[in-house]
Design an enzyme around this catalytic site. Structure first.
Site, PDB file in Angstrom:
ATOM      1  N   ARG A  58       0.847  -1.187   0.000  1.00 47.16           N
ATOM      2  CA  ARG A  58       0.000   0.000   0.000  1.00 47.16           C
ATOM      3  C   ARG A  58       0.886   1.241   0.000  1.00 47.16           C
ATOM      4  NH1 ARG A  58      -3.336  -2.961  -1.258  1.00 47.16           N
ATOM      5  NH2 ARG A  58      -5.453  -3.304  -0.466  1.00 47.16           N
ATOM      6  N   GLU A 103      -5.155   6.486  -6.976  1.00 43.44           N
ATOM      7  CA  GLU A 103      -5.222   5.478  -8.035  1.00 43.44           C
ATOM      8  C   GLU A 103      -6.457   5.696  -8.894  1.00 43.44           C
ATOM      9  OE1 GLU A 103      -4.727   1.546  -6.466  1.00 43.44           O
ATOM     10  OE2 GLU A 103      -2.900   2.090  -5.426  1.00 43.44           O
ATOM     11  N   HIS A 114      -2.047  -1.361  -9.991  1.00 42.37           N
ATOM     12  CA  HIS A 114      -2.586  -2.152  -8.865  1.00 42.37           C
ATOM     13  C   HIS A 114      -3.119  -3.514  -9.344  1.00 42.37           C
ATOM     14  CE1 HIS A 114      -4.188  -1.670  -4.533  1.00 42.37           C
ATOM     15  NE2 HIS A 114      -3.877  -2.930  -4.789  1.00 42.37           N
TER      16      HIS A 114
END
Lengths: 336, 127
Positions: A243, A272, A291
């Site tokens: 993260r 994101e 991601h």
């Protein structure tokens, strides 16, 4: 009993649940559709067990659901479920820590290899070469993109849980030396997995690759900031598939832009998707991914193997292995 | 965060907002190729409306759409107003349960490119 399932489960798991009751299976991967609010409440009327991955089941919906006995969130951290309200209502919430562990570990190692062998730059040189200067391209690749092997490199794993251990297992056959820091894992356990226990500062100073595998919380927010990056070797690469909250993204970006460290492989960001005008986008020594760490076909099997046995345990009055609110178990008895 | 006192107050703003969208060439251009119908349920006012963006044609109205919208959002009027004015982050509202989302995820994402125009016209309608 009725199972309402919007998470992906494999055939073995579905058949096991079918042997227990009626299965209503509408996986998000196929429907591309989420349930929420009154529509979720309507879908779950009369349902005993809800297995989801992304639908939001919050207090307002939970208060209206009288038949629901078990909630399963196929996530490591079930942020889509109001666990507190479920606990108040005596409903066990099962989660699936480690469902992504294989995929994320694969990706962390892939990023190390991509950085060490300059794979993106080499591929780009081949695709975008000037046909009139082919030998120049070959010479540039030969001299400028000489890679490094994983052999004899020191990899520092920050966080030695399920993912960190799988990263170590993948890297040992390369001939890497593994060091790790994790205040919750004993030196002996690390040794069993081929890693030497060190503190964070020592890890940062000694590692050729630093890879983060820590569950974020308030205590570790920004744990890799300027001071920590200053400890890293100028030849070291930084990998973050965990993260962004664990890092000071601005400090990392600055260190990469000034070549204070060699490069980074990143799958997670403060915002994101990473904005197109973000400074990281301009850097050539960074591999940037949107991601994708846990996005593998096999996650379906992993989460099935975690969640279905826990449902069976709860139905049979046994303690599940992965429960967010074990305090409800004292008074829990599955109603058939 | 401001909401609406009555269903009628909100209906006036939404009707004007929809009219502005229908007449706006920028939105029509941007939603060329888009096929998204959005249904809204405002829980504190028992009020529903819908906005439809279908290949360059914008439409909408009060009440539920027929056929039903592809995407449904449920929230209180203050949350809707905050999302449209930029005071409330939609993702955070969804995570906290202030707003619930049902329906086609990819269709909803197709609307991202319109958000700036939608906000501009909502603010004009609200004045």
């Amino acid at each position: 009993m009725i199972f309402y399932i919007t998470a992906s489960l494999d055939d073995d798991g579905l058949n096991q649940l079918r042997s227990l009751g009626e299965v209503r299976y509408y996986p998000l991967a196929e429907t591309k559709s989420l349930l929420g609010g009154s529509r979720l409440v309507r879908a779950l009327e009369g349902v005993d067990v809800f297995i989801t991955e992304a639908d939001n089941l919050k207090a307002r919906e939970l208060e209206q659901l009288t038949s629901l006995q078990i909630i399963c969130s196929c996530r490591g951290n079930p942020v889509n479920i109001d666990v507190q309200t479920a606990t108040t209502k005596g409903i066990p919430v099962i989660h699936t820590p480690g469902r992504n562990a294989e995929g994320v570990a694969d990706l962390a190692v892939a990023l190390m290899l991509m950085l060490g062998r300059h794979i993106l730059q080499a591929e780009s040189a081949l695709r975008r070469r000037d046909p009139a200067q082919e030998m120049t391209m070959m010479a540039r690749v030969y001299f400028d993109l000489k890679g490094t092997e994983m052999w004899c490199k020191t990899v520092g794993i920050v966080g030695f849980g399920a993912i960190g251990r799988k990263v170590a297992a993948r890297l040992l056959p390369f001939g890497c030396q593994i060091i790790a820091c994790d205040p919750f894992v004993e030196e002996g356990v690390m040794a069993e997995h081929g890693a030497g226990k060190v503190d964070l500062d020592a890890l940062l100073a000694a590692s050729d690759y630093v890879t983060l595998h820590v569950m974020p919380n308030e205590a570790n927010r920004g744990m890799i900031g300027k001071r920590e990056i200053d400890l890293m070797k100028p030849t070291a690469y930084f990998i973050n598939t965990a993260r962004s909250a664990l890092t000071d993204e601005a400090a990392l970006c600055e260190a990469l832009a000034t070549h204070q460290i060699a490069g980074a492989g990143l799958d997670v960001y403060d915002k994101e998707p990473l904005p197109l005008d973000h400074p990281l986008m301009k850097l050539e020594n960074v591999v940037l991914l949107p991601h994708i760490g846990g996005n593998t076909l096999e996650v379906t099997t992993h989460q099935t193997q975690i969640v279905v046995p826990d449902i069976v345990r709860l139905i049979h009055g046994e303690k599940p292995h992965n429960i967010m609110n074990p305090e409800v178990l004292g008074n829990f008895k599955f109603r058939r | 965060m401001a909401g609406f006192e009555t269903k009628e107050d909100m209906a006036k703003v939404i009707t004007l907002w929809i009219e502005k969208m229908k007449a706006d060439p920028s939105i029509a251009r941007r939603c060329k190729g888009v096929n998204v119908t959005m249904g809204y349920e405002i829980t504190d006012l028992d009020f529903a409306f819908h906005t439809d963006f279908i290949d360059g044609v914008v439409d909408g109205g009060l009440g539920e759409a027929d056929p039903p919208s592809k995407v449904f959002l449920e929230m209180e009027s203050a949350t809707f107003d905050g999302m449209m004015t930029g005071e409330v982050d939609a993702a955070s509202a969804a995570m906290s349960g202030e707003m619930s989302f049902s329906g086609d995820m990819s269709a909803a994402m197709g609307l991202q490119a319109l958000q700036e125009d939608l906000t501009r016209m909502y603010l004009e309608a609200r004045e």
